[in-house]
Design a protein around this motif. Structure first.
Motif, PDB file in Angstrom:
ATOM      1  N   ARG A 288       1.365   6.888  -6.674  1.00 30.86           N
ATOM      2  CA  ARG A 288       0.278   7.841  -6.915  1.00 30.86           C
ATOM      3  C   ARG A 288       0.751   9.268  -6.654  1.00 30.86           C
ATOM      4  O   ARG A 288       0.470  10.189  -7.419  1.00 30.86           O
ATOM      5  CB  ARG A 288      -0.909   7.501  -6.016  1.00 30.86           C
ATOM      6  CG  ARG A 288      -2.142   8.327  -6.273  1.00 30.86           C
ATOM      7  CD  ARG A 288      -3.323   7.896  -5.410  1.00 30.86           C
ATOM      8  NE  ARG A 288      -3.297   6.464  -5.173  1.00 30.86           N
ATOM      9  CZ  ARG A 288      -3.652   5.872  -4.038  1.00 30.86           C
ATOM     10  NH1 ARG A 288      -4.081   6.592  -3.033  1.00 30.86           N
ATOM     11  NH2 ARG A 288      -3.590   4.581  -3.903  1.00 30.86           N
ATOM     12  N   ARG A 289       1.484   9.460  -5.572  1.00 24.80           N
ATOM     13  CA  ARG A 289       1.992  10.792  -5.244  1.00 24.80           C
ATOM     14  C   ARG A 289       2.936  11.291  -6.322  1.00 24.80           C
ATOM     15  O   ARG A 289       2.866  12.445  -6.751  1.00 24.80           O
ATOM     16  CB  ARG A 289       2.715  10.764  -3.889  1.00 24.80           C
ATOM     17  CG  ARG A 289       3.240  12.123  -3.439  1.00 24.80           C
ATOM     18  CD  ARG A 289       4.173  11.989  -2.256  1.00 24.80           C
ATOM     19  NE  ARG A 289       5.294  11.103  -2.490  1.00 24.80           N
ATOM     20  CZ  ARG A 289       6.405  11.440  -3.153  1.00 24.80           C
ATOM     21  NH1 ARG A 289       6.527  12.632  -3.682  1.00 24.80           N
ATOM     22  NH2 ARG A 289       7.386  10.570  -3.313  1.00 24.80           N
ATOM     23  N   GLN A 290       3.822  10.420  -6.816  1.00 27.30           N
ATOM     24  CA  GLN A 290       4.754  10.815  -7.871  1.00 27.30           C
ATOM     25  C   GLN A 290       4.014  11.147  -9.160  1.00 27.30           C
ATOM     26  O   GLN A 290       4.353  12.115  -9.837  1.00 27.30           O
ATOM     27  CB  GLN A 290       5.767   9.699  -8.127  1.00 27.30           C
ATOM     28  CG  GLN A 290       6.764   9.519  -7.017  1.00 27.30           C
ATOM     29  CD  GLN A 290       7.684   8.337  -7.275  1.00 27.30           C
ATOM     30  OE1 GLN A 290       7.768   7.822  -8.381  1.00 27.30           O
ATOM     31  NE2 GLN A 290       8.366   7.892  -6.227  1.00 27.30           N
ATOM     32  N   ALA A 291       2.997  10.367  -9.492  1.00 24.62           N
ATOM     33  CA  ALA A 291       2.242  10.613 -10.729  1.00 24.62           C
ATOM     34  C   ALA A 291       1.494  11.934 -10.650  1.00 24.62           C
ATOM     35  O   ALA A 291       1.531  12.735 -11.579  1.00 24.62           O
ATOM     36  CB  ALA A 291       1.264   9.468 -10.983  1.00 24.62           C
ATOM     37  N   VAL A 292       0.849  12.193  -9.546  1.00 25.91           N
ATOM     38  CA  VAL A 292       0.128  13.454  -9.377  1.00 25.91           C
ATOM     39  C   VAL A 292       1.111  14.605  -9.290  1.00 25.91           C
ATOM     40  O   VAL A 292       0.897  15.665  -9.886  1.00 25.91           O
ATOM     41  CB  VAL A 292      -0.778  13.399  -8.119  1.00 25.91           C
ATOM     42  CG1 VAL A 292      -1.353  14.755  -7.805  1.00 25.91           C
ATOM     43  CG2 VAL A 292      -1.892  12.396  -8.336  1.00 25.91           C
TER      44      VAL A 292
ATOM     45  N   HIS B 152       0.835  -1.210   0.000  1.00 26.57           N
ATOM     46  CA  HIS B 152       0.000   0.000   0.000  1.00 26.57           C
ATOM     47  C   HIS B 152       0.866   1.255   0.000  1.00 26.57           C
ATOM     48  O   HIS B 152       0.570   2.228  -0.695  1.00 26.57           O
ATOM     49  CB  HIS B 152      -0.941  -0.011   1.197  1.00 26.57           C
ATOM     50  CG  HIS B 152      -1.864   1.149   1.216  1.00 26.57           C
ATOM     51  ND1 HIS B 152      -1.672   2.220   2.046  1.00 26.57           N
ATOM     52  CD2 HIS B 152      -2.967   1.437   0.484  1.00 26.57           C
ATOM     53  CE1 HIS B 152      -2.623   3.105   1.836  1.00 26.57           C
ATOM     54  NE2 HIS B 152      -3.427   2.658   0.886  1.00 26.57           N
ATOM     55  N   THR B 153       1.930   1.248   0.774  1.00 27.70           N
ATOM     56  CA  THR B 153       2.850   2.386   0.800  1.00 27.70           C
ATOM     57  C   THR B 153       3.485   2.598  -0.570  1.00 27.70           C
ATOM     58  O   THR B 153       3.595   3.736  -1.048  1.00 27.70           O
ATOM     59  CB  THR B 153       3.952   2.158   1.859  1.00 27.70           C
ATOM     60  OG1 THR B 153       3.333   1.970   3.124  1.00 27.70           O
ATOM     61  CG2 THR B 153       4.911   3.322   1.926  1.00 27.70           C
ATOM     62  N   PHE B 154       3.887   1.517  -1.217  1.00 29.20           N
ATOM     63  CA  PHE B 154       4.473   1.601  -2.554  1.00 29.20           C
ATOM     64  C   PHE B 154       3.479   2.212  -3.539  1.00 29.20           C
ATOM     65  O   PHE B 154       3.815   3.119  -4.310  1.00 29.20           O
ATOM     66  CB  PHE B 154       4.901   0.202  -3.008  1.00 29.20           C
ATOM     67  CG  PHE B 154       5.423   0.157  -4.417  1.00 29.20           C
ATOM     68  CD1 PHE B 154       6.678   0.650  -4.718  1.00 29.20           C
ATOM     69  CD2 PHE B 154       4.648  -0.380  -5.436  1.00 29.20           C
ATOM     70  CE1 PHE B 154       7.161   0.615  -6.015  1.00 29.20           C
ATOM     71  CE2 PHE B 154       5.125  -0.424  -6.735  1.00 29.20           C
ATOM     72  CZ  PHE B 154       6.382   0.079  -7.031  1.00 29.20           C
ATOM     73  N   LEU B 155       2.232   1.748  -3.532  1.00 27.96           N
ATOM     74  CA  LEU B 155       1.210   2.287  -4.437  1.00 27.96           C
ATOM     75  C   LEU B 155       0.904   3.750  -4.129  1.00 27.96           C
ATOM     76  O   LEU B 155       0.716   4.559  -5.048  1.00 27.96           O
ATOM     77  CB  LEU B 155      -0.064   1.446  -4.360  1.00 27.96           C
ATOM     78  CG  LEU B 155       0.042   0.031  -4.910  1.00 27.96           C
ATOM     79  CD1 LEU B 155      -1.236  -0.733  -4.641  1.00 27.96           C
ATOM     80  CD2 LEU B 155       0.382   0.050  -6.390  1.00 27.96           C
ATOM     81  N   ALA B 156       0.850   4.103  -2.857  1.00 29.45           N
ATOM     82  CA  ALA B 156       0.584   5.498  -2.483  1.00 29.45           C
ATOM     83  C   ALA B 156       1.718   6.402  -2.955  1.00 29.45           C
ATOM     84  O   ALA B 156       1.476   7.525  -3.429  1.00 29.45           O
ATOM     85  CB  ALA B 156       0.403   5.616  -0.970  1.00 29.45           C
TER      86      ALA B 156
END
Length: 144
Positions: free
Chosen positions: A129-133, A122-126
């Motif tokens: 997501r933060r990097q993409a945004v 979950h931390t990896f996916l978050a």
């Protein structure tokens, strides 16, 4: 608890913004008193009884118990109590995205491995997501 909260005068309440959510800043009125919390009618150790009152509806209350030291300021108690929402959101996302609640284990060490790996995923996916945004936002800023 109602008898202890009756002791709180209007001067004891403070308006504190604890966090912001999808609807904007969450503003509540907060008060705290020290109480001896025990079991079966016997007094126990002193704790903070933290009371949250809705700013828009003063009849709506929520109660929290805290074992923080007696010197802890009301603002700190309120912010810690307000941190519950993002933690709940994290667990809800973890259940939906990485199977945090999909364990069928019989031993503690197996459960611990499953929970640790699910939270790591979950931390990896978050972070992705933060990097993409963040990348989209930085490109928008550079083009302006």
């Amino acid at each position: 608890m109602a008898s202890r909260t009756a002791e709180l005068t209007s001067a004891g309440w403070q308006r504190i913004v604890v966090a912001a959510d999808s609807k904007g800043p969450r503003l509540y009125e907060w008060a705290a008193v020290r109480v001896a919390v025990g079991e079966h009618g016997w007094p126990g150790p002193e704790r903070w009884l933290l009371v949250r009152r809705s700013a828009s509806d003063p009849t709506e209350y929520a109660y929290y118990l805290s074992n923080a030291s007696p010197e802890t300021p009301l603002g700190t108690l309120a912010r810690v109590a307000g941190a519950r929402w993002p933690i709940e959101q994290c667990f809800e996302e973890g259940q939906g995205e990485v199977g945090l609640d999909q364990y069928e284990v019989r031993r503690y060490d197996s459960w611990q491995r499953h929970i640790t790996l699910a939270l790591l995923a979950h931390t990896f996916l978050a972070d992705l997501r933060r990097q993409a945004v963040g990348g989209v936002i930085s490109r928008l800023i550079m083009h302006q």
